[in-house]
Design an enzyme around this catalytic site. Sequence first.
Site, short mmCIF file in Angstrom:
data_model
loop_
_atom_site.label_atom_id
_atom_site.label_comp_id
_atom_site.label_asym_id
_atom_site.label_seq_id
_atom_site.Cartn_x
_atom_site.Cartn_y
_atom_site.Cartn_z
N LYS A 200 -9.47 -16.86 -24.47
CA LYS A 200 -10.54 -16.93 -25.46
C LYS A 200 -10.32 -18.18 -26.30
CE LYS A 200 -12.71 -14.63 -29.32
NZ LYS A 200 -12.94 -13.38 -30.02
N LYS A 254 -13.79 -17.04 -21.97
CA LYS A 254 -14.85 -17.06 -22.97
C LYS A 254 -14.72 -18.27 -23.86
CE LYS A 254 -16.08 -14.46 -27.02
NZ LYS A 254 -15.58 -13.57 -28.00
C1 PBG Z 1 -14.56 -11.18 -32.20
C2 PBG Z 1 -15.48 -11.60 -31.12
C3 PBG Z 1 -16.23 -12.78 -31.12
C4 PBG Z 1 -17.04 -12.72 -30.00
C5 PBG Z 1 -16.76 -11.54 -29.30
N1 PBG Z 1 -15.78 -10.86 -30.01
C6 PBG Z 1 -16.33 -13.90 -32.12
C7 PBG Z 1 -15.16 -14.48 -32.74
O1 PBG Z 1 -14.05 -14.50 -32.19
O2 PBG Z 1 -15.33 -14.96 -33.87
C8 PBG Z 1 -18.04 -13.78 -29.64
C9 PBG Z 1 -19.14 -13.40 -28.74
C10 PBG Z 1 -20.35 -14.29 -28.78
O3 PBG Z 1 -20.35 -15.37 -29.42
O4 PBG Z 1 -21.35 -13.91 -28.15
N2 PBG Z 1 -13.39 -10.65 -31.94
#
Ligand code: PBG
Length: 331
Positions: A200, A254
Amino acid sequence: MQKKLFPRARPRRLRLNQTIRDLVSETSINKSKLIQPLFVSDTLKQKEEIVTMPGQYLYSSDDILSEIDELTDLGINTIALFPNIESDLKDISGSEALKEDNFICSIVRQIKKRFPELVIITDVALDPYTSSGHDGIILDNKIDNDVTLDALSKMSINLASSGADILAPSDMMDGRIGKIRDSLEKNNFKDTILLSYAAKYASNFYGPFRDAVGSQQTEGISKKTYQMDSKNLKEAYKEFLLDINEGADILMVKPAMPYLDVINDLSQKTSVPIFAYQVSGEYAMLKLGIDKKIFDHNVIPEALISLFRAGSSSVITYFARWVAENYDNIS
Ligand code: PBG
């Protein structure tokens, strides 16, 4: 001497018409491979469109049930659920996340009761619950890894006992998969699937999501202290290996389209299924471009196909419903 023939190899023969193109196509999308993220509010009485994600909604607890009804009729059988929690319930340590009867647990129970066959993915991270918008607990002006792990384990047990089929730790704390897996085993949740957000990246494409769950950060600490640096590919492999060893079943990359090389590299190196998350900013970019007639809706299947071609097994996408409405399959 015979005159040399014009090239015998003519790749264009296989592009002659749609039927032939379909016969030789290497990648296809079946809607059983698409997961729809849904946002649900603990206060709204009626669904509201998310301004930065046109066409996506923040659902009320009633509206979400009818939305799921429609999704399952369309053949979308997996959802990823995200709560938007009223700010009064947020605090610096995200303590609401640890309560067994909190909003998300009760929503998961309600959904499971009405749709027992639906596969529900829930995020394991504190960001919807912390006043800082961070995924972890702040101690000494840092996101404290190990204190956060205890909270995530407790949260995981709550979600698993409410009926979530797949837990998706998205916090990027070190060691969380092992810790959560141990807690699940200890509490007899042997079949709960762990979908780790393993690679991530600290991305600028999450902005609209943060509007949707209300997790814009207020503190000076950066998510870059736990999410990955977008410059790194080898490090993603390191994260993958750790999470596989700690007991993850599925690994996530991601965002998706700006990280196709990561999906591709890891799908060749590892044998676990890889899911890609086409995140909120990717959705907004395509949707706004379509709405402004900069390009047409065919960018959607093209973008999704790229993720499967790179090696994703399934994709979390805000376009899941749209694809199911418009195509049987994309081949
Ligand atoms: C938070 C989380 C995020 C997303 C999924 N879970 C955002 C972040 O880390 O600030 C992002 C998903 C998206 O942008 O569609 N744990």
